[in-house]
Design a protein around this motif. Structure first.
Motif, PDB file in Angstrom:
ATOM      1  N   LEU A 354      43.522  37.672  45.180  1.00 35.14           N
ATOM      2  CA  LEU A 354      43.067  36.529  45.985  1.00 35.14           C
ATOM      3  C   LEU A 354      42.397  37.271  47.398  1.00 35.14           C
ATOM      4  N   LYS A 355      41.468  36.452  48.019  1.00 35.61           N
ATOM      5  CA  LYS A 355      41.056  36.771  49.059  1.00 35.61           C
ATOM      6  C   LYS A 355      41.855  36.317  50.087  1.00 35.61           C
ATOM      7  N   VAL A 356      42.064  36.724  51.379  1.00 37.01           N
ATOM      8  CA  VAL A 356      42.796  36.181  52.361  1.00 37.01           C
ATOM      9  C   VAL A 356      42.035  35.451  53.589  1.00 37.01           C
ATOM     10  N   VAL A 357      42.426  34.226  54.052  1.00 33.12           N
ATOM     11  CA  VAL A 357      41.742  33.658  54.881  1.00 33.12           C
ATOM     12  C   VAL A 357      43.032  33.205  56.159  1.00 33.12           C
ATOM     13  N   GLU A 358      42.811  33.755  57.417  1.00 31.25           N
ATOM     14  CA  GLU A 358      43.938  33.206  58.388  1.00 31.25           C
ATOM     15  C   GLU A 358      42.981  32.403  59.573  1.00 31.25           C
ATOM     16  N   PRO A 359      42.981  31.059  59.590  1.00 33.43           N
ATOM     17  CA  PRO A 359      42.510  30.348  60.488  1.00 33.43           C
ATOM     18  C   PRO A 359      42.944  30.470  62.035  1.00 33.43           C
ATOM     19  N   LEU A 360      44.338  30.839  62.096  1.00 34.37           N
ATOM     20  CA  LEU A 360      45.045  30.982  63.401  1.00 34.37           C
ATOM     21  C   LEU A 360      45.157  32.614  63.926  1.00 34.37           C
ATOM     22  N   ASN A 361      44.621  33.340  63.298  1.00 35.36           N
ATOM     23  CA  ASN A 361      45.035  34.842  63.604  1.00 35.36           C
ATOM     24  C   ASN A 361      44.549  35.403  64.847  1.00 35.36           C
ATOM     25  N   THR A 362      43.941  34.335  65.778  1.00 40.60           N
ATOM     26  CA  THR A 362      43.521  34.902  67.210  1.00 40.60           C
ATOM     27  C   THR A 362      44.122  33.975  68.152  1.00 40.60           C
ATOM     28  N   LEU A 363      45.070  33.113  67.752  1.00 43.60           N
ATOM     29  CA  LEU A 363      45.840  32.555  68.652  1.00 43.60           C
ATOM     30  C   LEU A 363      47.202  32.700  68.803  1.00 43.60           C
ATOM     31  N   PHE A 364      47.741  32.798  70.167  1.00 46.27           N
ATOM     32  CA  PHE A 364      49.097  32.827  70.657  1.00 46.27           C
ATOM     33  C   PHE A 364      49.878  31.403  70.026  1.00 46.27           C
ATOM     34  N   LYS A 365      51.297  31.400  70.207  1.00 45.87           N
ATOM     35  CA  LYS A 365      51.762  30.270  69.616  1.00 45.87           C
ATOM     36  C   LYS A 365      51.815  28.833  70.388  1.00 45.87           C
ATOM     37  N   ASP A 366      51.517  29.140  71.625  1.00 44.45           N
ATOM     38  CA  ASP A 366      51.269  27.766  72.562  1.00 44.45           C
ATOM     39  C   ASP A 366      49.746  27.330  72.381  1.00 44.45           C
ATOM     40  N   GLU A 367      48.951  28.188  72.018  1.00 43.31           N
ATOM     41  CA  GLU A 367      47.558  27.595  71.792  1.00 43.31           C
ATOM     42  C   GLU A 367      47.482  26.988  70.419  1.00 43.31           C
ATOM     43  N   VAL A 368      48.288  27.458  69.357  1.00 40.82           N
ATOM     44  CA  VAL A 368      48.411  26.992  68.042  1.00 40.82           C
ATOM     45  C   VAL A 368      48.748  25.292  68.539  1.00 40.82           C
ATOM     46  N   ARG A 369      49.948  25.299  69.303  1.00 40.27           N
ATOM     47  CA  ARG A 369      50.464  23.891  69.505  1.00 40.27           C
ATOM     48  C   ARG A 369      49.292  22.873  70.312  1.00 40.27           C
ATOM     49  N   LYS A 370      48.595  23.623  71.224  1.00 44.52           N
ATOM     50  CA  LYS A 370      47.650  22.849  71.725  1.00 44.52           C
ATOM     51  C   LYS A 370      46.454  22.362  70.776  1.00 44.52           C
ATOM     52  N   VAL A 371      46.071  23.302  69.931  1.00 45.47           N
ATOM     53  CA  VAL A 371      45.106  23.062  69.002  1.00 45.47           C
ATOM     54  C   VAL A 371      45.660  21.812  68.029  1.00 45.47           C
ATOM     55  N   GLY A 372      46.853  21.903  67.729  1.00 46.46           N
ATOM     56  CA  GLY A 372      47.612  21.055  66.937  1.00 46.46           C
ATOM     57  C   GLY A 372      47.516  19.573  67.555  1.00 46.46           C
ATOM     58  N   LYS A 373      47.667  19.542  68.806  1.00 44.20           N
ATOM     59  CA  LYS A 373      47.685  18.495  69.586  1.00 44.20           C
ATOM     60  C   LYS A 373      46.211  17.591  69.528  1.00 44.20           C
ATOM     61  N   SER A 374      45.214  18.625  69.587  1.00 49.10           N
ATOM     62  CA  SER A 374      44.097  18.111  69.314  1.00 49.10           C
ATOM     63  C   SER A 374      43.611  17.575  68.078  1.00 49.10           C
ATOM     64  N   LEU A 375      44.321  17.925  67.128  1.00 49.08           N
ATOM     65  CA  LEU A 375      44.276  17.632  65.613  1.00 49.08           C
ATOM     66  C   LEU A 375      44.807  16.485  65.277  1.00 49.08           C
ATOM     67  N   GLY A 376      45.524  16.061  66.358  1.00 46.58           N
ATOM     68  CA  GLY A 376      46.544  14.603  66.052  1.00 46.58           C
ATOM     69  C   GLY A 376      47.795  14.951  65.314  1.00 46.58           C
ATOM     70  N   ILE A 377      48.115  16.253  65.179  1.00 45.29           N
ATOM     71  CA  ILE A 377      49.388  16.178  64.400  1.00 45.29           C
ATOM     72  C   ILE A 377      50.430  15.863  65.279  1.00 45.29           C
ATOM     73  N   GLU A 378      51.474  15.238  64.734  1.00 46.82           N
ATOM     74  CA  GLU A 378      52.757  14.653  65.376  1.00 46.82           C
ATOM     75  C   GLU A 378      53.608  15.526  66.038  1.00 46.82           C
ATOM     76  N   ASP A 379      54.124  14.907  67.281  1.00 43.20           N
ATOM     77  CA  ASP A 379      54.735  15.822  67.991  1.00 43.20           C
ATOM     78  C   ASP A 379      56.034  16.648  67.191  1.00 43.20           C
ATOM     79  N   PHE A 380      56.638  15.771  66.420  1.00 43.44           N
ATOM     80  CA  PHE A 380      57.945  16.202  65.642  1.00 43.44           C
ATOM     81  C   PHE A 380      57.527  17.486  64.911  1.00 43.44           C
TER      82      PHE A 380
END
Length: 509
Positions: A354-380
């Motif tokens: 399989l080939k590997v794809v890593e959509p978040l490999n340029t982000l720090f953890k807090d940046e992942v959360r900010k992206v998640g919030k913009s995507l509308g993922i629930e806070d829990f």
């Protein structure tokens, strides 16, 4: 990416913090070891040189040819970087009594220089250096000094090369953010347009172009990283994403059922795989942390490969790898100084085609959360504490048994639930219980006990690269200890970890 800053790492403990500060200014940046510089493209706007634990006077000090870079890009050299440029251009760098550690003040500075625009005389900065630049070539203009250090900052005349002896990335440098902004915006011309929304748009477009109509499998964990990766992929390729959640027997209490339930309404293709016995049997007798990690990684790949084969014509494996995983797995001086192996870093075995794809490999953890919030993922989901890929196996020091897993799951559940009840969970970056490989004497009723010890760990952090232990209220700690000892059979003592990172890591193994 429309534009980026390159940070060359000479081994400083502050390098990742420089990257964090750059990104806080909505400017994308990447870190590379000084001895593995990539081919720069047209997106690069400038270069920052980090500090280092080395002295430029050492024979094995990090060295790099900056000629081509200096001719093309603005440079900001920090601490070791400043000493290195002075040294290779004929200046003097010496060990002397003028070394500085901690707070200092810029007693003189050149406000007409673009690097210090809007920064006042007396500004507090943070020094951390054993060597001092004692002289610079005639082509160097000194643009800031402290009481003890004449060359606190310099500018090579008629160039865009600037250097500072202090660390602008730490909060103790009061105008550090302003100085970085002067360099990045005023000198490099960065447009500050790297935001969560821009990341989402560019990433989804990139994934569509990269993946086309291919099928992708993703190992979901229920955590922030894999959840955000899943939603990005789902928006890009829809039902061609197939999510698999593996129960390795090392999850939090009742987590397998809870995770499957919480994803039901998110529109993802997801199925659960019960592989508890397979993992625990392979861990039997293993005590070394790296051996445990490798065993779990190997079995996970085998289990995941079996599950992936049930998806016809799958081409890609998606992973929730984030930037700190990559940084911690790469040594500036080579592989010898790797801190710990990460389950998401290092590639796949040959048999897994399989080939590997890593959509978040340029982000720090807090940046992942900010992206998640913009995507509308629930806070829990977004507010969930980080949880290690190897699970409770690296929170059980020594060998792993089903009995120890059960004890730790119960203790950890009590700990986390009380933090939530007391309104402390969201104030803590990561918390978990650790099963220690020691037993202690206790007394319950009128009987002597000789049972196990649980250690509680709770830290405050922004991105996991550095962390400080949480000062939880004593009454809360007392309540947690009391409930664990009274309700979890086999535990008669609870202790609290007050170590920061560095020098300790967040997880014990």
């Amino acid at each position: 990416m429309a534009e980026k800053i390159i940070i060359l790492d000479f081994g400083s403990q502050f390098t990742q913090l420089i990257a964090r500060r750059v990104r806080e200014l909505n400017i994308y940046c990447e870190i590379y070891p000084f001895n593995n510089i990539p081919q720069f493209d047209g997106e690069v706007k400038g270069v920052i040189l980090s500090g280092s634990p080395y002295s430029v006077r050492q024979e094995d000090a990090p060295q790099v040819d900056l000629t081509e870079i200096q001719n093309k890009y603005p440079i900001l050299a920090v601490c070791y970087g400043a000493q290195y440029i002075a040294h290779i251009n004929g200046g003097s760098v010496e060990a002397s009594n003028t070394r500085e550690y901690g707070r200092a003040n810029l007693q003189t500075l050149n406000n007409s220089n673009p690097l210090f625009k809007g920064i006042a005389v007396g500004s507090q900065v943070w020094m951390s250096h054993g060597d001092t630049i004692t002289s610079v070539p005639e082509s160097f203009e000194i643009i800031a000094s402290t009481d003890h250090v004449k060359v606190a900052a310099y500018h090579i005349k008629d160039t865009n090369t600037f250097a500072i002896q202090f660390h602008p990335e730490v909060t103790h440098s009061i105008d550090g953010k302003k100085l970085l902004e002067n360099f990045l915006v005023g000198i490099c011309g960065c447009s500050q347009d790297w935001t969560p929304d821009s990341f989402i748009e560019s990433t989804i477009n990139s994934l569509r172009n990269k993946l086309g109509n291919d099928k992708v499998v993703l190992g979901l964990s229920g955590g922030v990283d894999s959840s955000v990766a899943a939603i990005l992929l789902h928006k890009a390729i829809g039902t061609n994403l197939h999510c698999i959640f593996v129960d390795n027997g090392l999850l939090r209490k009742d987590e397998f059922a809870q995770v499957l339930e919480q994803y039901k309404h998110m529109g993802l293709n997801i199925r659960g795989v019960d592989a508890k016995d397979r993992f625990l049997s392979q861990l039997a007798g293993l005590k070394d942390p790296e051996l445990k990690r490798k065993a779990i990684g190997r079995v996970f790949i085998e289990v995941f490969d079996d599950a992936a084969h049930e998806v016809k014509d799958v081409v890609w494996l998606a992973q929730g790898t984030i930037y700190p995983d990559i940084i911690e797995s790469i040594s500036v001086k080579g592989p010898s100084a790797t801190i710990k192996s990460h389950h998401n870093v290092g590639g796949l075995p040959d048999f897994m085609k399989l080939k590997v794809v890593e959509p978040l490999n340029t982000l720090f953890k807090d940046e992942v959360r900010k992206v998640g919030k913009s995507l509308g993922i629930e806070d829990f989901i977004l507010s969930r504490h980080p949880f290690p890929g190897p699970g409770l196996a690296i929170r059980i020091l020594g060998d792993v048994t089903p009995e120890k897993v059960d004890i730790l799951q119960q203790a950890d559940a009590i700990y986390i639930n009380i933090l939530k009840e007391e309104g402390l969970y969201d104030k803590v970056w990561q918390a978990g219980a650790i099963f220690l490989p020691v037993q202690s004497v206790g007394v319950m009723g009128d009987e002597r006990t000789y049972e196990n010890v649980i250690c509680l760990r709770a830290v405050e952090s922004v991105d996991g690269m550095t962390a400080d232990w949480c000062h939880l209220p004593y009454p809360v700690l007392a309540r947690i200890s009391n409930e664990i000892i009274n309700k979890v059979k086999g535990i008669n003592r609870v202790v609290y970890d007050i170590s920061s990172k560095p020098p300790a890591t967040i997880e014990w193994e």
